[in-house]
Design a protein around this motif. Structure first.
Motif, PDB file in Angstrom:
ATOM      1  N   ILE A  24      38.139  61.813  23.908  1.00  0.00           N
ATOM      2  CA  ILE A  24      36.712  61.612  24.154  1.00  0.00           C
ATOM      3  C   ILE A  24      36.418  62.061  25.580  1.00  0.00           C
ATOM      4  O   ILE A  24      36.974  61.516  26.532  1.00  0.00           O
ATOM      5  CB  ILE A  24      36.306  60.133  23.959  1.00  0.00           C
ATOM      6  N   GLN A  25      35.554  63.064  25.719  1.00  0.00           N
ATOM      7  CA  GLN A  25      35.203  63.591  27.034  1.00  0.00           C
ATOM      8  C   GLN A  25      33.736  63.356  27.380  1.00  0.00           C
ATOM      9  O   GLN A  25      33.408  63.188  28.543  1.00  0.00           O
ATOM     10  CB  GLN A  25      35.498  65.089  27.101  1.00  0.00           C
ATOM     11  N   ARG A  26      32.886  63.353  26.372  1.00  0.00           N
ATOM     12  CA  ARG A  26      31.449  63.230  26.613  1.00  0.00           C
ATOM     13  C   ARG A  26      30.893  62.099  25.755  1.00  0.00           C
ATOM     14  O   ARG A  26      31.322  61.895  24.627  1.00  0.00           O
ATOM     15  CB  ARG A  26      30.720  64.541  26.280  1.00  0.00           C
ATOM     16  N   VAL A  27      29.935  61.415  26.318  1.00  0.00           N
ATOM     17  CA  VAL A  27      29.264  60.326  25.613  1.00  0.00           C
ATOM     18  C   VAL A  27      27.781  60.648  25.552  1.00  0.00           C
ATOM     19  O   VAL A  27      27.269  61.514  26.266  1.00  0.00           O
ATOM     20  CB  VAL A  27      29.492  58.972  26.309  1.00  0.00           C
ATOM     21  N   ARG A  28      27.095  59.916  24.709  1.00  0.00           N
ATOM     22  CA  ARG A  28      25.694  60.232  24.459  1.00  0.00           C
ATOM     23  C   ARG A  28      24.789  59.850  25.616  1.00  0.00           C
ATOM     24  O   ARG A  28      23.824  60.540  25.915  1.00  0.00           O
ATOM     25  CB  ARG A  28      25.237  59.521  23.190  1.00  0.00           C
ATOM     26  N   SER A  29      25.094  58.771  26.284  1.00  0.00           N
ATOM     27  CA  SER A  29      24.270  58.305  27.398  1.00  0.00           C
ATOM     28  C   SER A  29      25.157  57.570  28.385  1.00  0.00           C
ATOM     29  O   SER A  29      26.309  57.229  28.089  1.00  0.00           O
ATOM     30  CB  SER A  29      23.139  57.392  26.908  1.00  0.00           C
ATOM     31  N   VAL A  30      24.598  57.319  29.569  1.00  0.00           N
ATOM     32  CA  VAL A  30      25.344  56.590  30.591  1.00  0.00           C
ATOM     33  C   VAL A  30      25.608  55.168  30.133  1.00  0.00           C
ATOM     34  O   VAL A  30      26.666  54.595  30.423  1.00  0.00           O
ATOM     35  CB  VAL A  30      24.562  56.619  31.920  1.00  0.00           C
ATOM     36  N   GLU A  31      24.677  54.582  29.423  1.00  0.00           N
ATOM     37  CA  GLU A  31      24.860  53.213  28.942  1.00  0.00           C
ATOM     38  C   GLU A  31      26.069  53.103  28.024  1.00  0.00           C
ATOM     39  O   GLU A  31      26.839  52.139  28.105  1.00  0.00           O
ATOM     40  CB  GLU A  31      23.601  52.754  28.208  1.00  0.00           C
ATOM     41  N   VAL A  32      26.250  54.095  27.161  1.00  0.00           N
ATOM     42  CA  VAL A  32      27.421  54.096  26.276  1.00  0.00           C
ATOM     43  C   VAL A  32      28.702  54.202  27.091  1.00  0.00           C
ATOM     44  O   VAL A  32      29.700  53.523  26.815  1.00  0.00           O
ATOM     45  CB  VAL A  32      27.312  55.249  25.263  1.00  0.00           C
ATOM     46  N   GLY A  33      28.693  55.053  28.125  1.00  0.00           N
ATOM     47  CA  GLY A  33      29.873  55.168  28.978  1.00  0.00           C
ATOM     48  C   GLY A  33      30.185  53.886  29.725  1.00  0.00           C
ATOM     49  O   GLY A  33      31.357  53.516  29.886  1.00  0.00           O
ATOM     50  N   VAL A  34      29.152  53.168  30.182  1.00  0.00           N
ATOM     51  CA  VAL A  34      29.380  51.898  30.871  1.00  0.00           C
ATOM     52  C   VAL A  34      29.978  50.879  29.922  1.00  0.00           C
ATOM     53  O   VAL A  34      30.853  50.084  30.289  1.00  0.00           O
ATOM     54  CB  VAL A  34      28.057  51.397  31.485  1.00  0.00           C
ATOM     55  N   ARG A  35      29.548  50.892  28.681  1.00  0.00           N
ATOM     56  CA  ARG A  35      30.136  49.979  27.690  1.00  0.00           C
ATOM     57  C   ARG A  35      31.603  50.316  27.425  1.00  0.00           C
ATOM     58  O   ARG A  35      32.426  49.421  27.212  1.00  0.00           O
ATOM     59  CB  ARG A  35      29.341  50.033  26.394  1.00  0.00           C
ATOM     60  N   MET A  36      31.923  51.602  27.452  1.00  0.00           N
ATOM     61  CA  MET A  36      33.325  51.979  27.293  1.00  0.00           C
ATOM     62  C   MET A  36      34.157  51.483  28.471  1.00  0.00           C
ATOM     63  O   MET A  36      35.287  51.008  28.292  1.00  0.00           O
ATOM     64  CB  MET A  36      33.443  53.498  27.160  1.00  0.00           C
ATOM     65  N   VAL A  37      33.619  51.590  29.669  1.00  0.00           N
ATOM     66  CA  VAL A  37      34.331  51.081  30.851  1.00  0.00           C
ATOM     67  C   VAL A  37      34.530  49.581  30.736  1.00  0.00           C
ATOM     68  O   VAL A  37      35.575  49.036  31.135  1.00  0.00           O
ATOM     69  CB  VAL A  37      33.557  51.444  32.131  1.00  0.00           C
ATOM     70  N   LEU A  38      33.541  48.888  30.187  1.00  0.00           N
ATOM     71  CA  LEU A  38      33.632  47.436  30.069  1.00  0.00           C
ATOM     72  C   LEU A  38      34.680  47.012  29.052  1.00  0.00           C
ATOM     73  O   LEU A  38      35.356  45.988  29.234  1.00  0.00           O
ATOM     74  CB  LEU A  38      32.260  46.874  29.686  1.00  0.00           C
TER      75      LEU A  38
END
Length: 712
Positions: A498-512
């Motif tokens: 996984i290199q790209r996500v749909r939005s920054v919010e989705v990426g923050v949830r992945m970090v969480l």
């Protein structure tokens, strides 16, 4: 007959003069599809129009449907040149010359130079030229196209080909000696429409010839814009409905657009773009995806959001005055707590502990040397091993801050050394250790955070960290086109699933949910999301680079200057900063209400970016001091257990040694009863050896005393 012939010649010459004077055309000129001559007064009208624009250079373009007399063209060129207007004469009858004309216009776009073109051709060719100009995207507010429409009304095909950003004027000749000027950017609320803005009848009615854009677009007169919108807190809070409609519940940029609409008197309607992304750059196949791609194709008027200005995006759209001065950053999971079992050794770094241990080991023998040194030349008999043992245990109790009333010696120098050791152990080593240990137990230590790109690169190489970015974003463009550490990070990303996500919010949830994931984006957006989901769960890196966000508009947009004036006023007055701050104040009521993110979140939601309904309230964004628990004291109990284990082992060893000595004594008693003569002889030999050794040592001590003693 001769008179008649002369009479006929005179009449013909008179008719010719009347024809030239009053603008009568031959029947061939009227029925022909080729323009053969210019109407009377056309050159003077064009000269006055060029001066009234004003235009320093005019390009006269003749198409295939024109065969204008040379004297008409010569008269027009000379008249413009006499009034200090540079003239470029082009004949685009062939594809080669037409391509050169388009390259000439494209060069003007690259250097932002004004171009004014007077196009002389028939109706059909005017329509075709306009279509080609639109397809080649030769549209900008610095380029003005003036078409001469010989007769009749302007066709619908010509009208509906014109884009709003294209500046087009049409000159008509309704009657002899009168020319009308129509303009497509004279009204802000009517598209594909020409408005009469000026006329010439010997002179211009008013000057300037065309109305300025900043005056026209001061009031949009209730015009309705269709604006694409993306869910990107805190800029826009969007709820997507099943019927492809959207419901915008708030956001900083929603408030900004509301202020613009109120100031400029227009209305807007949000819609869900086909591709829910911003768009990064024009791809190799000539396409531009995302919301900015709609603006590039002129299917959308403008887009208000967290749109970062980049060189790649400037090739497709134009930006207003900046709405946000931000910086790039990346977000990682909060550093995990270090093992609380090792908290008792963490007050000192590893370089300090060897010196502390060496100090404890050396202090006992040093005190013994101070006490036992005089006995070496005073021939006093002391139990040196016992004294050394007492000194070691005494210094150990001082370092452990235990009370001990048994001093190894009553001499002043021994007490002085003991006081110095006590001060060093209590106020230097002991107090510093206790203070650091107390602070570590109150706030448990954590791992070293990842705050720089170099640290992130090392974590991706050695600790299996992954870096994700929002698709079609400016952060992705920086990684793809960057060099140095950015280029190395892009290479490391290629091995990820996984290199790209749909939005920054989705990426923050992945970090969480995943500890070894980082997301690159705008610092303001990342900071808002950390406050939204709890800042104690994340670590925000330092500022990496400066980025500016603005409103994206079509290239050559006529109302760009109007938008700039309003946005600049809001920015300088601090209203934009105030609106951004208000979004952080609204966090408890709006943004903190979200479902808890757990490990059971579906991976599909991470990849597709489906918004999660807000229902539960998140915890506080920060955590205070915690009371000391048994978990924090785990290291002390482990050390106590190790001490008990060592004591038990020492006790077992002493028991075994005692048993073996007892057995040896029993065996030796038995052998003595049986072998008495041999034991007596052995004792005599040992006693004689001791006497010899004692006399030798005394002789050495006497020699030392005579050598070091005072002379008589």
């Amino acid at each position: 007959m001769l008179f008649d012939s002369y009479k006929m010649k005179y009449i013909f010459s008179l008719l010719t003069c009347i024809d030239v004077a009053y603008g009568f055309f031959d029947i061939d000129d009227i029925t022909s599809t080729t323009m053969r001559r210019l109407p009377r007064g056309f050159s003077l009208a064009v000269k006055d129009i060029a001066e009234g624009l004003p235009a320093k250079t005019v390009t006269i373009v003749r198409g295939e449907s024109t065969n204008i007399r040379s004297q008409d063209i010569f008269e027009l060129l000379c008249l413009l040149n006499d009034h200090n207007i540079q003239v470029i004469n082009l004949n685009i009858t062939s594809k080669e010359y037409k391509h050169k004309y388009y390259e000439f216009l494209k060069k003007a776009l690259d250097i932002s130079e004004e171009r004014t073109s007077l196009i002389l051709c028939e109706h059909n060719e005017c329509e075709n030229i306009l279509i080609e100009l639109t397809e080649n995207n030769l549209i900008h507010r610095t380029i003005l196209y003036i078409f001469y429409w010989p007769s009749g009304s302007i066709s619908d095909r010509f009208l509906y080909t014109i884009r709003e950003a294209m500046r087009v004027a049409v000159i008509t000749n309704p009657r002899d000696g009168v020319f009308r000027v129509y303009y497509n950017q004279a009204t802000p609320d009517r598209l594909h429409h020409f408005t009469l803005v000026n006329w010439w009848s010997g002179s211009l009615y008013k000057s300037p010839v065309l109305p300025p854009a900043d005056k026209v677009y001061q009031n949009f007169k209730g015009r309705v814009f269709r604006v694409p919108v993306l869910h990107a807190p805190p800029w826009h809070f969007v709820k997507y409905n099943n019927d492809s409609t959207v419901n915008v519940t708030g956001g900083r940029d929603d408030k900004l657009l509301a202020l613009l609409s109120k100031k400029l008197n227009f209305r807007y309607k949000y819609y869900d773009p086909p591709d829910r992304s911003q768009g990064s750059s024009i791809s190799g196949n000539g396409t531009f995806r995302g919301t900015l791609g709609l603006i590039w194709k002129r299917k959308a008027d403008f887009f208000v959001g967290d749109v970062t200005m980049t060189w790649e995006r400037l090739q497709a759209v134009e930006f207003s005055f900046l709405t946000l001065a931000d910086s790039g950053a990346f977000l990682t999971h909060a550093p995990a707590k270090l093992s609380e079992t090792l908290a008792i050794i963490r007050p000192f770094q590893w370089e300090v502990w060897p010196l502390v241990c060496a100090t404890v080991l050396v202090t006992g023998p040093a005190l013994w040397v101070v006490i036992a040194a005089p006995s070496l030349w005073q021939r006093r008999h002391y139990n040196q091993w016992g004294l050394l043992n007492n000194c070691c245990w005494f210094t150990t109790t001082l370092f452990l801050r235990q009370s001990s009333s048994k001093e190894p010696s009553k001499t002043h120098k021994a007490r002085l050394v003991s006081v110095l050791v006590s001060l060093g152990a209590t106020y230097v080593i002991g107090d510093m250790y206790s203070a650091n240990l107390t602070s570590l137990l109150a706030r448990p230590a954590r791992e070293q955070p990842i705050g720089t790109l170099q640290a992130l690169e090392e974590a991706m190489r050695n600790r299996d960290y992954e870096l994700v970015v929002e698709r079609h974003s400016s952060s992705l463009t920086i990684l793809e086109n960057g060099t140095g550490v950015y280029g190395r990070l892009a290479k490391l990303m290629r091995r990820q699933r996984i290199q790209r996500v749909r939005s920054v919010e989705v990426g923050v949830r992945m970090v969480l949910t995943r500890k070894h994931v980082a997301i690159l984006g705008g610092r303001e957006t990342l900071y808002y999301d950390t406050e939204r989901f709890g800042s104690h769960n994340f670590h925000l890196s330092e500022k990496l680079y400066t980025r500016y966000s603005a409103i994206a508009l079509q290239t050559g947009c006529p109302y760009l200057e109007t938008f700039n004036n309003v946005v600049m006023t809001l920015f300088e007055a601090g209203i934009l900063a105030k609106m951004t701050t208000d979004e952080y104040k609204n966090l408890p009521e709006r943004s903190r209400r979200s479902e808890p993110v757990t490990e059971t979140d579906k991976e599909s939601s991470d990849l597709t970016g489906e918004s999660i309904a807000t229902s539960q309230t998140q915890g506080e964004s920060t955590k205070g001091l915690e009371p000391v628990s048994l978990t924090m004291l785990r290291g002390a109990f482990c050390l106590l257990g190790i001490g008990y284990l060592v004591a038990a082992l020492a006790l077992g060893i002493e028991i075994q040694i005692h048993r073996r000595i007892k057995n040896r004594v029993t065996i030796s008693v038995r052998t003595e009863t049986r072998r008495v003569p041999k034991c007596v002889l052995l004792r005599k030999i040992i006693k004689s050896l001791k006497d010899v050794l004692t006399r030798f040592i005394r002789a050495i001590f006497n020699y030392i005393d005579r050598a070091l003693g005072p002379g008589i």
